[in-house]
Design an enzyme around this catalytic site. Structure first.
Site, PDB file in Angstrom:
ATOM      1  N   GLU A  79     -20.186  -0.295  -9.748  1.00  7.76           N
ATOM      2  CA  GLU A  79     -20.768   0.718 -10.582  1.00  7.76           C
ATOM      3  C   GLU A  79     -19.534   0.913 -12.193  1.00  7.76           C
ATOM      4  OE1 GLU A  79     -19.351   4.173  -8.557  1.00  7.76           O
ATOM      5  OE2 GLU A  79     -19.906   3.717  -6.766  1.00  7.76           O
TER       6      GLU A  79
ATOM      7  N   TYR B 202     -14.718   7.744 -11.451  1.00 10.53           N
ATOM      8  CA  TYR B 202     -14.466   6.539 -10.872  1.00 10.53           C
ATOM      9  C   TYR B 202     -14.659   5.189 -11.396  1.00 10.53           C
ATOM     10  CZ  TYR B 202     -15.049   3.030  -7.087  1.00 10.53           C
ATOM     11  OH  TYR B 202     -14.862   1.305  -7.025  1.00 10.53           O
TER      12      TYR B 202
ATOM     13  N   LEU C 222     -20.891   8.083   2.850  1.00 15.60           N
ATOM     14  CA  LEU C 222     -21.897   8.355   3.526  1.00 15.60           C
ATOM     15  C   LEU C 222     -21.983   7.944   4.660  1.00 15.60           C
ATOM     16  CD1 LEU C 222     -25.096   9.682   2.774  1.00 15.60           C
ATOM     17  CD2 LEU C 222     -25.711   8.061   2.227  1.00 15.60           C
TER      18      LEU C 222
ATOM     19  N   ASP D  74       1.033  -0.835   0.003  1.00 18.98           N
ATOM     20  CA  ASP D  74       0.440   0.145  -0.481  1.00 18.98           C
ATOM     21  C   ASP D  74       0.786   1.089   0.000  1.00 18.98           C
ATOM     22  OD1 ASP D  74      -2.105   2.111   1.069  1.00 18.98           O
ATOM     23  OD2 ASP D  74      -3.230   0.459   1.052  1.00 18.98           O
TER      24      ASP D  74
HETATM   25  P1  NAD Z   1      -9.889   2.710  -0.088  1.00 22.10           P
HETATM   26  O1  NAD Z   1     -10.004   4.450  -0.822  1.00 22.10           O
HETATM   27  O2  NAD Z   1     -10.075   3.382   1.509  1.00 22.10           O
HETATM   28  O3  NAD Z   1      -8.566   1.940   0.387  1.00 22.10           O
HETATM   29  C1  NAD Z   1      -7.921   2.665  -0.811  1.00 22.10           C
HETATM   30  C2  NAD Z   1      -6.758   1.430  -0.219  1.00 22.10           C
HETATM   31  O4  NAD Z   1      -5.460   1.585  -1.865  1.00 22.10           O
HETATM   32  C3  NAD Z   1      -5.657   2.676   0.415  1.00 22.10           C
HETATM   33  O5  NAD Z   1      -4.531   1.903   2.214  1.00 22.10           O
HETATM   34  C4  NAD Z   1      -4.905   2.967  -0.603  1.00 22.10           C
HETATM   35  O6  NAD Z   1      -4.082   3.813   0.501  1.00 22.10           O
HETATM   36  C5  NAD Z   1      -4.510   2.615  -1.424  1.00 22.10           C
HETATM   37  N1  NAD Z   1      -3.771   2.773  -2.333  1.00 22.10           N
HETATM   38  C6  NAD Z   1      -4.482   3.445  -3.037  1.00 22.10           C
HETATM   39  N2  NAD Z   1      -3.962   3.860  -4.736  1.00 22.10           N
HETATM   40  C7  NAD Z   1      -2.511   3.613  -4.337  1.00 22.10           C
HETATM   41  C8  NAD Z   1      -1.266   3.238  -4.874  1.00 22.10           C
HETATM   42  N3  NAD Z   1      -1.556   3.730  -6.603  1.00 22.10           N
HETATM   43  N4  NAD Z   1      -0.428   1.825  -4.195  1.00 22.10           N
HETATM   44  C9  NAD Z   1      -0.669   1.675  -3.836  1.00 22.10           C
HETATM   45  N5  NAD Z   1      -1.763   1.292  -3.080  1.00 22.10           N
HETATM   46  C10 NAD Z   1      -2.655   2.596  -3.548  1.00 22.10           C
HETATM   47  O7  NAD Z   1     -10.854   1.901  -0.130  1.00 22.10           O
HETATM   48  P2  NAD Z   1     -12.386   0.642   0.078  1.00 22.10           P
HETATM   49  O8  NAD Z   1     -13.170   1.586   0.566  1.00 22.10           O
HETATM   50  O9  NAD Z   1     -11.260  -0.293   0.855  1.00 22.10           O
HETATM   51  O10 NAD Z   1     -12.172  -0.392  -1.758  1.00 22.10           O
HETATM   52  C11 NAD Z   1     -11.318  -0.683  -2.185  1.00 22.10           C
HETATM   53  C12 NAD Z   1     -11.528  -1.212  -3.338  1.00 22.10           C
HETATM   54  O11 NAD Z   1     -13.041  -2.203  -3.906  1.00 22.10           O
HETATM   55  C13 NAD Z   1     -11.649   0.097  -4.346  1.00 22.10           C
HETATM   56  O12 NAD Z   1     -10.456  -1.129  -6.295  1.00 22.10           O
HETATM   57  C14 NAD Z   1     -12.786  -0.206  -4.556  1.00 22.10           C
HETATM   58  O13 NAD Z   1     -12.906   0.269  -5.962  1.00 22.10           O
HETATM   59  C15 NAD Z   1     -13.936  -1.060  -4.483  1.00 22.10           C
HETATM   60  N6  NAD Z   1     -14.831  -1.621  -3.966  1.00 22.10           N
HETATM   61  C16 NAD Z   1     -15.006  -0.673  -3.005  1.00 22.10           C
HETATM   62  C17 NAD Z   1     -16.438  -0.580  -2.445  1.00 22.10           C
HETATM   63  C18 NAD Z   1     -17.105   0.162  -0.789  1.00 22.10           C
HETATM   64  O14 NAD Z   1     -18.211   0.497  -0.513  1.00 22.10           O
HETATM   65  N7  NAD Z   1     -16.544   0.691  -0.851  1.00 22.10           N
HETATM   66  C19 NAD Z   1     -17.604  -1.484  -3.145  1.00 22.10           C
HETATM   67  C20 NAD Z   1     -17.370  -2.115  -3.959  1.00 22.10           C
HETATM   68  C21 NAD Z   1     -15.914  -2.435  -4.729  1.00 22.10           C
HETATM   69  O1  DAU Z   2     -21.292   0.547  -5.035  1.00 24.64           O
HETATM   70  C1  DAU Z   2     -19.748   0.486  -5.141  1.00 24.64           C
HETATM   71  C2  DAU Z   2     -19.438   2.259  -4.919  1.00 24.64           C
HETATM   72  O2  DAU Z   2     -19.923   2.630  -3.332  1.00 24.64           O
HETATM   73  C3  DAU Z   2     -17.502   1.666  -4.834  1.00 24.64           C
HETATM   74  O3  DAU Z   2     -17.036   1.506  -5.884  1.00 24.64           O
HETATM   75  C4  DAU Z   2     -16.682   2.826  -4.046  1.00 24.64           C
HETATM   76  O4  DAU Z   2     -15.804   2.488  -3.816  1.00 24.64           O
HETATM   77  C5  DAU Z   2     -17.817   3.222  -3.079  1.00 24.64           C
HETATM   78  O5  DAU Z   2     -17.151   4.755  -2.657  1.00 24.64           O
HETATM   79  C6  DAU Z   2     -19.376   3.833  -2.871  1.00 24.64           C
HETATM   80  O6  DAU Z   2     -19.911   4.074  -3.855  1.00 24.64           O
HETATM   81  P1  DAU Z   2     -20.916   5.314  -3.697  1.00 24.64           P
HETATM   82  O7  DAU Z   2     -21.220   6.500  -4.023  1.00 24.64           O
HETATM   83  O8  DAU Z   2     -22.148   5.127  -3.952  1.00 24.64           O
HETATM   84  O9  DAU Z   2     -20.849   6.015  -1.891  1.00 24.64           O
HETATM   85  P2  DAU Z   2     -20.682   7.478  -0.750  1.00 24.64           P
HETATM   86  O10 DAU Z   2     -21.194   6.550  -0.004  1.00 24.64           O
HETATM   87  O11 DAU Z   2     -20.050   8.422  -1.739  1.00 24.64           O
HETATM   88  O12 DAU Z   2     -22.020   7.538  -1.438  1.00 24.64           O
HETATM   89  C7  DAU Z   2     -23.512   7.404  -0.648  1.00 24.64           C
HETATM   90  C8  DAU Z   2     -24.406   7.568  -1.213  1.00 24.64           C
HETATM   91  O13 DAU Z   2     -24.910   9.172  -0.765  1.00 24.64           O
HETATM   92  C9  DAU Z   2     -24.779   8.141  -3.417  1.00 24.64           C
HETATM   93  O14 DAU Z   2     -25.845   8.444  -3.814  1.00 24.64           O
HETATM   94  C10 DAU Z   2     -24.681   9.343  -2.657  1.00 24.64           C
HETATM   95  C11 DAU Z   2     -24.905   9.832  -1.207  1.00 24.64           C
HETATM   96  N1  DAU Z   2     -23.981  10.932  -1.022  1.00 24.64           N
HETATM   97  C12 DAU Z   2     -22.459  10.771  -0.044  1.00 24.64           C
HETATM   98  C13 DAU Z   2     -22.120  11.027   0.608  1.00 24.64           C
HETATM   99  C14 DAU Z   2     -21.016  11.199   0.696  1.00 24.64           C
HETATM  100  C15 DAU Z   2     -24.579  12.147  -0.301  1.00 24.64           C
HETATM  101  O15 DAU Z   2     -25.788  12.155   0.452  1.00 24.64           O
HETATM  102  N2  DAU Z   2     -23.682  12.643   1.087  1.00 24.64           N
HETATM  103  C16 DAU Z   2     -22.913  12.434   0.809  1.00 24.64           C
HETATM  104  O16 DAU Z   2     -22.499  13.042   2.193  1.00 24.64           O
END
Ligand code: NAD
Ligand code: DAU
Length: 360
Positions: free
Chosen positions: A138, A162, A202, A35
């Site tokens: 997404e 994204y 969120l 990381d």
């Molecule tokens: P996050 O942003 O919390 O973590 C991302 C991590 O990747 C961080 O530790 C960051 O330091 C590291 N990173 C970023 N750029 C890097 C680089 N160039 N080299 C090495 N490390 C790097 O993300 P998350 O929410 O834990 O998501 C993890 C994965 O899951 C992502 O690929 C995201 O697209 C996918 N995903 C997330 C969600 C969600 O709801 N959060 C849902 C579906 C898929």
């Molecule tokens: O669906 C999977 C994705 O979910 C992942 O691939 C992404 O990495 C992850 O960030 C997440 O994306 P979203 O855009 O859905 O998540 P976020 O928490 O940013 O927003 C959730 C919903 O809430 C979205 O409809 C936007 C809305 N929102 C978000 C924030 C931060 C608000 O209304 N207010 C806010 O302040």
């Protein structure tokens, strides 16, 4: 002993996955976490495991092909779980470049390094090796308010920088299977929530703001729908796909837990009220009056909803944590980790790495 290379393991899902894997396999496995520690990477998330003899942290950028190749040369990697990414949609709208660099070029570097390490002279691959690309729902775009779902066969239609960058990494992984028979799987998961989630997303943002009596920003009409999954269920699904997934296949992961954003906010407010004792001064701050409608996100996807039928039928995975239980566990975790949130919001968490390595 099986060796895992986890990218982005200091982030939200990556750190939960590492905890899950050590809980499940203990000393049977070795994990190398690579990381670069962007703003989203936090080594405090891994404090509990950092001294394990079968855990190694390497600070490196996945775009740095030399550094990544070196890890493969020095270790016999059996499994790659590729989480590392720029993950926040709002940031991608403001600054798309880094999303393309990390999510597309970084993925290409990871694929090439694994391919070079695992490919045999005749073009086949060593046995029992696998690369898992952690994709997102997404990539499929947006659904209307009907009762339709994303399936593995749904055509890609990403709308944000994204999701376009994640779709590119996803398609590159698929192309490596189609072209080289590179051993891989792709998982497309819905929105995760749980411990260690960065408070730009969120659910942790609403929990943190509500406890401080700060505004709760709702984008647009608040009726956009997301399909929420507790992060441990995602970790379990990834492990099961690694072990049972058919090579080259994609698996959707989701919990049939669709909720409008405004519903989520009301559930969090109600749960906070229920869980906070009357003696806690924060209880008086938690109020619906904090809900503030703000300008909508540009290109805001209306609805995500995953059909997880294939992973259930072929692999036997199903979500175990109901939302009412998962949100309580998450809120309880935030209650018990006030320092974590303070360090993240003050920026102090970024000093942890320097502190940790000062004496090593
Ligand atoms: P996050 O942003 O919390 O973590 C991302 C991590 O990747 C961080 O530790 C960051 O330091 C590291 N990173 C970023 N750029 C890097 C680089 N160039 N080299 C090495 N490390 C790097 O993300 P998350 O929410 O834990 O998501 C993890 C994965 O899951 C992502 O690929 C995201 O697209 C996918 N995903 C997330 C969600 C969600 O709801 N959060 C849902 C579906 C898929
Ligand atoms: O669906 C999977 C994705 O979910 C992942 O691939 C992404 O990495 C992850 O960030 C997440 O994306 P979203 O855009 O859905 O998540 P976020 O928490 O940013 O927003 C959730 C919903 O809430 C979205 O409809 C936007 C809305 N929102 C978000 C924030 C931060 C608000 O209304 N207010 C806010 O302040």
């Amino acid at each position: 002993m099986r060796t895992y290379l986890v990218t982005g393991g200091a982030g939200f899902i990556g750190s939960n996955y590492i905890h899950y894997m050590f809980r499940k396999y203990g000393e049977e496995i070795r994990i190398i976490n690579v990381d670069v520690l962007t703003y989203a990477g936090n080594l405090e998330n891994l404090k509990d495991v950092e001294d394990y003899p079968n855990y190694t942290f390497v600070r490196a950028d996945i775009c740095d092909s030399e550094a990544i190749t070196k890890i493969f040369e020095e270790n016999d990697i059996d499994r790659v779980v590729h989480f590392a990414a720029e993950s926040h949609v709002d940031r991608s709208i403001k600054n798309p470049e880094v999303f393309v660099k990390t999510n597309v070029l970084g993925t290409l570097v990871m694929l090439n390094a694994a391919k070079a390490a695992w490919e045999l002279p005749d073009g086949s691959f060593k046995e029992n090796k696998k690369f898992l690309y952690v994709s997102t729902d997404e990539v499929y775009g947006s659904l209307d308010d009907g009762d339709n779902y994303f399936y593995e066969t749904t055509p890609f239609s990403p709308h944000s920088p994204y999701s376009a960058s994640k779709a590119s990494g996803d398609m590159l992984t698929k192309a490596y299977f189609d072209t080289y028979k590179f051993p891989c799987n792709i998982t497309s998961c819905s929105n995760n929530y749980g411990p260690y989630q960065f408070p730009e997303k969120l659910i942790p943002l609403v929990i943190n703001n509500a406890l401080q009596g700060k505004a709760l920003p709702v984008y647009g009409d608040g009726k956009n729908v997301r399909d929420w999954l507790y992060v441990d269920d995602h970790a379990k699904a990834i492990d099961m796909v690694q072990e049972k997934g058919k090579l080259g296949e994609r698996y959707n992961i989701g919990g049939h837990n669709e909720k409008q954003n405004i519903e989520i906010i009301h559930i969090i407010l109600d749960t906070l009220q229920e869980m906070l004792p009357d003696s806690d001064p924060r209880k008086a701050l938690v109020s619906e009056k904090l809900i503030t409608y703000v300008t909508d996100r540009k290109g805001h996807d209306r609805r995500y909803a995953i059909a997880p039928d294939k992973i259930k039928a072929e692999i036997g995975w199903y979500p175990e944590t109901m939302f009412a239980e998962g949100i309580k566990k998450t809120i309880q975790w935030f209650f018990e980790h006030e320092d974590w949130m303070k360090n993240v919001t003050s920026g102090d968490y970024q000093k942890y790495y320097e502190e940790m390595y000062k004496n090593k």
